[in-house]
Scaffold this motif. Structure first.
Motif, short mmCIF file in Angstrom:
data_model
loop_
_atom_site.label_atom_id
_atom_site.label_comp_id
_atom_site.label_asym_id
_atom_site.label_seq_id
_atom_site.Cartn_x
_atom_site.Cartn_y
_atom_site.Cartn_z
N TRP A 168 -31.18 -9.71 117.20
CA TRP A 168 -31.93 -10.26 116.07
C TRP A 168 -30.93 -10.78 115.05
N GLY A 169 -31.43 -11.61 114.15
CA GLY A 169 -30.57 -12.20 113.12
C GLY A 169 -29.46 -13.03 113.74
N ASP A 170 -28.24 -12.80 113.30
CA ASP A 170 -27.11 -13.57 113.80
C ASP A 170 -26.83 -13.30 115.28
N SER A 171 -27.30 -12.16 115.78
CA SER A 171 -27.04 -11.83 117.18
C SER A 171 -28.19 -12.21 118.10
N TYR A 172 -29.19 -12.91 117.56
CA TYR A 172 -30.34 -13.29 118.38
C TYR A 172 -29.92 -14.29 119.44
N ARG A 173 -30.32 -14.01 120.67
CA ARG A 173 -30.04 -14.93 121.75
C ARG A 173 -31.28 -15.08 122.62
N PRO A 174 -31.81 -16.31 122.72
CA PRO A 174 -32.94 -16.56 123.61
C PRO A 174 -32.47 -16.98 125.00
N TYR A 175 -33.28 -16.65 125.98
CA TYR A 175 -33.04 -17.07 127.36
C TYR A 175 -34.33 -17.72 127.85
N ASP A 176 -34.26 -19.00 128.14
CA ASP A 176 -35.44 -19.80 128.44
C ASP A 176 -35.20 -20.55 129.74
N TYR A 177 -35.96 -20.19 130.77
CA TYR A 177 -35.74 -20.76 132.10
C TYR A 177 -36.99 -21.51 132.56
N TRP A 178 -36.75 -22.61 133.29
CA TRP A 178 -37.84 -23.46 133.80
C TRP A 178 -37.63 -23.76 135.27
N GLY A 179 -38.75 -23.90 135.97
CA GLY A 179 -38.69 -24.39 137.33
C GLY A 179 -38.76 -25.90 137.34
N GLN A 180 -38.73 -26.48 138.56
CA GLN A 180 -38.74 -27.93 138.71
C GLN A 180 -40.14 -28.50 138.72
N GLY A 181 -41.13 -27.66 138.88
CA GLY A 181 -42.51 -28.12 138.83
C GLY A 181 -43.13 -28.33 140.20
N THR A 182 -44.45 -28.23 140.25
CA THR A 182 -45.21 -28.51 141.46
C THR A 182 -46.44 -29.33 141.05
N GLN A 183 -46.70 -30.39 141.80
CA GLN A 183 -47.76 -31.33 141.43
C GLN A 183 -49.12 -30.82 141.89
N VAL A 184 -50.07 -30.87 140.99
CA VAL A 184 -51.46 -30.56 141.31
C VAL A 184 -52.29 -31.82 141.03
N THR A 185 -53.00 -32.28 142.03
CA THR A 185 -53.85 -33.45 141.89
C THR A 185 -55.26 -33.09 142.31
N VAL A 186 -56.19 -33.31 141.40
CA VAL A 186 -57.61 -33.01 141.66
C VAL A 186 -58.35 -34.34 141.72
N SER A 187 -58.80 -34.69 142.91
CA SER A 187 -59.43 -35.99 143.11
C SER A 187 -60.30 -35.96 144.35
N SER A 188 -61.36 -36.75 144.30
CA SER A 188 -62.23 -36.87 145.48
C SER A 188 -61.81 -38.08 146.31
#
Length: 123
Positions: free
Chosen positions: A103-123
């Motif tokens: 916290w404060g000056d020693s606060y360090r966030p770790y934020d990770y993301w994937g590459q994604g996967t496509q979702v398509t909803v269509s008839s």
């Protein structure tokens, strides 16, 4: 080094279902928050659902009652069960893992993301 890999996306008809998975490799902190985001072309990336290390969940109003977020007990796999899919759900879906220490000056966030996967909803 933490890596996230999504899977399970695809093409589905309106009213159908899909289950997304996110495999987490590497060590992460025991206190964390995992979430699914989605981004359609020309729009911002928005949070769909989130789950904390203590299994508290949060959903966007647009998916309440249709989507369910869950994870395994170790936080190594994240899921998103999507039912009653609508064309408006079409987007790239991303997995996110967030932790922080200090916290404060020693606060360090770790934020990770994937590459994604496509979702398509269509008839």
């Amino acid at each position: 080094h933490v890596q996230l890999v999504e899977s399970g996306g695809g093409l589905v008809q309106p009213g159908g279902s899909l289950r997304l998975s996110c495999a987490v490799s590497g060590n992460h902190f025991s206190t964390y928050r995992m979430a699914w985001y989605r981004q359609a072309p020309g729009t911002e990336r928005d949070q769909v659902a989130a789950i904390a290390h203590d299994d508290i969940t949060l959903y966007d109003d647009s998916v309440k009652g249709r989507f369910t977020i869950s994870k395994d007990s170790a936080g190594n796999t994240l899921y998103l069960q999507m039912n009653k899919l609508e064309p408006e759900d079409t987007a790239m879906y991303y997995c996110n893992l967030f932790s922080s220490v200090g916290w404060g000056d020693s606060y360090r966030p770790y934020d990770y993301w994937g590459q994604g996967t496509q979702v398509t909803v269509s008839s």
